[in-house]
Each structure stands twice: as C-alpha cells, then as structure tokens.
Design a protein around this motif. Structure first.
Motif, mmCIF file in Angstrom:
data_model
loop_
_atom_site.group_PDB
_atom_site.id
_atom_site.type_symbol
_atom_site.label_atom_id
_atom_site.label_comp_id
_atom_site.label_asym_id
_atom_site.label_seq_id
_atom_site.Cartn_x
_atom_site.Cartn_y
_atom_site.Cartn_z
ATOM 1 N N GLY A 1 -41.750 -0.570 -52.674
ATOM 2 C CA GLY A 1 -42.542 -1.782 -52.631
ATOM 3 C C GLY A 1 -43.065 -2.080 -51.239
ATOM 4 N N TRP A 2 -43.374 -3.336 -51.023
ATOM 5 C CA TRP A 2 -44.037 -3.780 -49.797
ATOM 6 C C TRP A 2 -43.441 -5.085 -49.299
ATOM 7 C CZ3 TRP A 2 -48.568 -1.447 -47.645
ATOM 8 C CH2 TRP A 2 -49.052 -0.367 -48.372
ATOM 9 N N ALA A 3 -43.546 -5.295 -47.987
ATOM 10 C CA ALA A 3 -43.287 -6.616 -47.399
ATOM 11 C C ALA A 3 -44.628 -7.142 -46.899
ATOM 12 C CB ALA A 3 -42.302 -6.509 -46.248
ATOM 13 N N ASN B 1 -43.190 -1.968 -56.264
ATOM 14 C CA ASN B 1 -44.210 -0.981 -56.643
ATOM 15 C C ASN B 1 -45.490 -1.183 -55.838
ATOM 16 O OD1 ASN B 1 -42.354 0.009 -58.582
ATOM 17 N ND2 ASN B 1 -42.848 -1.763 -59.838
ATOM 18 N N GLN B 2 -46.660 -1.244 -56.502
ATOM 19 C CA GLN B 2 -47.914 -1.508 -55.793
ATOM 20 C C GLN B 2 -48.454 -2.899 -56.122
ATOM 21 O OE1 GLN B 2 -48.903 0.130 -53.353
ATOM 22 N NE2 GLN B 2 -47.946 2.127 -53.587
ATOM 23 N N ASP B 3 -47.589 -3.777 -56.562
ATOM 24 C CA ASP B 3 -48.054 -5.146 -56.832
ATOM 25 C C ASP B 3 -48.573 -5.763 -55.540
ATOM 26 O OD1 ASP B 3 -47.166 -4.684 -59.349
ATOM 27 O OD2 ASP B 3 -45.648 -6.259 -59.373
ATOM 28 N N LEU C 1 -46.348 -4.062 -45.018
ATOM 29 C CA LEU C 1 -45.550 -2.893 -44.634
ATOM 30 C C LEU C 1 -45.123 -2.143 -45.889
ATOM 31 C CD1 LEU C 1 -43.946 -1.057 -42.769
ATOM 32 C CD2 LEU C 1 -42.129 -2.769 -42.736
ATOM 33 N N ASP C 2 -45.524 -0.898 -45.956
ATOM 34 C CA ASP C 2 -45.183 -0.010 -47.067
ATOM 35 C C ASP C 2 -43.744 0.472 -46.877
ATOM 36 O OD1 ASP C 2 -45.032 2.035 -48.968
ATOM 37 O OD2 ASP C 2 -47.021 2.840 -48.494
ATOM 38 N N VAL C 3 -42.872 0.126 -47.818
ATOM 39 C CA VAL C 3 -41.490 0.610 -47.719
ATOM 40 C C VAL C 3 -41.140 1.593 -48.850
ATOM 41 C CG1 VAL C 3 -40.614 -1.273 -46.290
ATOM 42 C CG2 VAL C 3 -40.508 -1.505 -48.778
ATOM 43 N N ASN D 1 -53.710 -1.996 -51.243
ATOM 44 C CA ASN D 1 -52.598 -2.168 -50.297
ATOM 45 C C ASN D 1 -52.686 -1.165 -49.148
ATOM 46 O OD1 ASN D 1 -51.594 -4.181 -51.929
ATOM 47 N ND2 ASN D 1 -50.079 -2.874 -52.946
ATOM 48 N N HIS D 2 -53.026 0.084 -49.475
ATOM 49 C CA HIS D 2 -53.092 1.102 -48.418
ATOM 50 C C HIS D 2 -54.313 0.912 -47.522
ATOM 51 C CE1 HIS D 2 -50.059 2.979 -51.040
ATOM 52 N NE2 HIS D 2 -49.608 3.515 -49.921
ATOM 53 N N ASN D 3 -55.440 0.474 -48.088
ATOM 54 C CA ASN D 3 -56.603 0.176 -47.230
ATOM 55 C C ASN D 3 -56.210 -0.846 -46.157
ATOM 56 O OD1 ASN D 3 -58.594 1.885 -48.248
ATOM 57 N ND2 ASN D 3 -59.322 0.392 -49.754
ATOM 58 N N ILE E 1 -50.150 13.233 -45.617
ATOM 59 C CA ILE E 1 -49.798 13.234 -47.044
ATOM 60 C C ILE E 1 -50.016 11.844 -47.644
ATOM 61 C CG2 ILE E 1 -47.898 13.528 -48.699
ATOM 62 C CD1 ILE E 1 -46.680 15.564 -46.685
ATOM 63 N N HIS E 2 -49.659 10.846 -46.870
ATOM 64 C CA HIS E 2 -49.730 9.465 -47.365
ATOM 65 C C HIS E 2 -51.190 9.065 -47.659
ATOM 66 C CE1 HIS E 2 -47.738 5.223 -46.764
ATOM 67 N NE2 HIS E 2 -48.225 5.378 -47.969
ATOM 68 N N HIS E 3 -52.077 9.379 -46.727
ATOM 69 C CA HIS E 3 -53.479 9.002 -46.906
ATOM 70 C C HIS E 3 -54.216 9.939 -47.871
ATOM 71 C CE1 HIS E 3 -57.806 8.899 -45.956
ATOM 72 N NE2 HIS E 3 -57.607 7.606 -45.798
ATOM 73 N N GLU F 1 -40.440 5.268 -50.009
ATOM 74 C CA GLU F 1 -39.877 6.366 -49.204
ATOM 75 C C GLU F 1 -40.960 7.315 -48.704
ATOM 76 O OE1 GLU F 1 -36.656 8.190 -51.362
ATOM 77 O OE2 GLU F 1 -35.212 6.761 -50.519
ATOM 78 N N HIS F 2 -42.070 7.462 -49.444
ATOM 79 C CA HIS F 2 -43.117 8.386 -48.985
ATOM 80 C C HIS F 2 -43.711 7.945 -47.647
ATOM 81 C CE1 HIS F 2 -46.240 5.985 -51.598
ATOM 82 N NE2 HIS F 2 -46.417 5.643 -50.328
ATOM 83 N N ALA F 3 -43.506 6.675 -47.281
ATOM 84 C CA ALA F 3 -44.064 6.152 -46.032
ATOM 85 C C ALA F 3 -43.223 6.519 -44.810
ATOM 86 C CB ALA F 3 -44.191 4.633 -46.112
HETATM 87 MN MN MN3 Z 1 -47.695 4.239 -49.682
#
Ligand code: MN3
Length: 202
Positions: free
Chosen positions: A128-130, A147-149, A162-164, A79-81, A25-27, A166-168
């Motif tokens: 968001g992300w770390a 967010n996706q910044d 690291l994607d934090v 970010n996801h790539n 789902i994520h990808h 909830e969908h991750a």
């Molecule tokens: Mn994600």
C-alpha cells in the motif's frame, strides 16, 4: 489511451537511497503494467479517454464490471505518476513557506509530521501507500491506503505519497521497510510537494 509519465530523472538519480535497478523495474515494468491493464479494462467501455482523476474520484459511477480493474490499475497509474514527481536527486531538507507553516500548525512541527507519516507507512500491513493529503477544507491529513487505492476516491487530494509495496524497496532494503522510509526523506522534493499543496488549495 492512458500513458505513464516518463521518469523526470535517470534511473540512477536517486542512488544510494533508491537503487537504479529498483527504479527501472518499478517504472518500466510495474507502472507500465498498471497502465496497460487500465487501457485494457477501459477498452470498449466508452470511457477510454476520460480523465483519470475523474474516474478515480467516483469509482461507483463506473460500470460494475470494470470498477475493480480501474481502482487497482488506474490507482496504480495515478499513484506512481505522483510518486516519481515528488522525488528528486536534489531532494531532502524541509518544506518551506505556506506548507511548512501548515505542517507546524497541524502536526506540531516537521519532526512530528515525519514520525506520524513514517508510522502510517510502517503500519500499513502488506502492500500500500502512505499519504499526505489535502481535504475539501484545505486541511492536511496523514493516511494510508491498501493496494493501489488512492485518496482521490475518498475526496482527498494527495500531495505526497510513499509506495510501501515490497517492489519499491526489496532489492536494496529487503525486509527493512523502516530503513527504506527513513532513507526516502533524503529524496523528497519539498518544492514540488509545496507546489502540489498550492494547487490543491486553489
Ligand atoms: Mn509501486
């Protein structure tokens, strides 16, 4: 037109740490949707084929009408790539070589680095992300973005993320973000992070 990178492994390759359904789902849904929306936003702007890194590195140069869409969806694509690439079924362990030495110098050791990174990931309120980033002076830093910044927009090159959202993690870990973060170290591909570091300091 922008496109997303294919996953470099099967959906179930990161089991049991990240489950196949989450990866699928994520990808195929979340990541693909960012890309579709990025292409939609850029359509007709004359910037359709601009390099994504260049777009994200200078958001203020973009037409005001598409800034937010590029920030959110372009960030989501980039970010996801990176995220898929820095994980691997053969991951885990510890960094080696120059990156390991730098982590020791700048954070006092790998254990201390992991604690600080996990704290950044855990304390990000909402989505968001770390990040582990390299700045213009080749120094490492841990940070977090909402967010996706992306750190690219702050002049830093992310080498580990690291994607934090909830969908991750929600399907496997529900509300237990700390457990997701702890388990995620088992799939981090330090060889790839080391290569990202080497490329960033060139
Ligand atoms: Mn994600």
């Amino acid at each position: 037109m922008h496109s997303i990178n294919p996953l470099p492994y099967d959906f179930n390759a990161l089991e049991p740490f990240i489950d196949a359904q989450t990866m699928s789902i994520h990808h195929d849904k979340h990541h693909q949707a960012y890309c579709d929306n990025l292409n939609k936003a850029l359509s007709g702007s004359g910037l359709e084929n601009e390099n994504l890194v260049d777009l994200l590195a200078d958001l203020e140069a973009l037409p005001a009408a598409i800034q937010t869409a590029v920030r959110n969806n372009g960030g989501g694509v980039y970010n996801h790539n990176l995220f898929w690439e820095i994980m691997s079924p053969g991951g885990g362990g510890a960094p080696q070589g120059e990156l390991a030495a730098k982590i020791d110098t700048e954070f006092g050791g790998f254990t201390q680095f992991k604690s600080a990174f996990a704290a950044a990931a855990l304390s990000r309120f909402g989505s968001g992300w770390a990040w582990l980033t390299v700045d213009e002076n080749s120094r490492l830093a841990i940070s977090s973005t909402p967010n996706q910044d992306t750190p690219l927009s702050e002049g830093k090159i992310p080498i580990l993320g690291l994607d934090v959202w909830e969908h991750a993690y929600y399907l496997r870990y529900q509300n237990r973000r700390a457990e997701y973060i702890e388990q995620w170290w088992q799939v981090v591909d330090w060889e790839k992070v080391g290569a990202n570091h080497a490329a960033a300091i060139e």
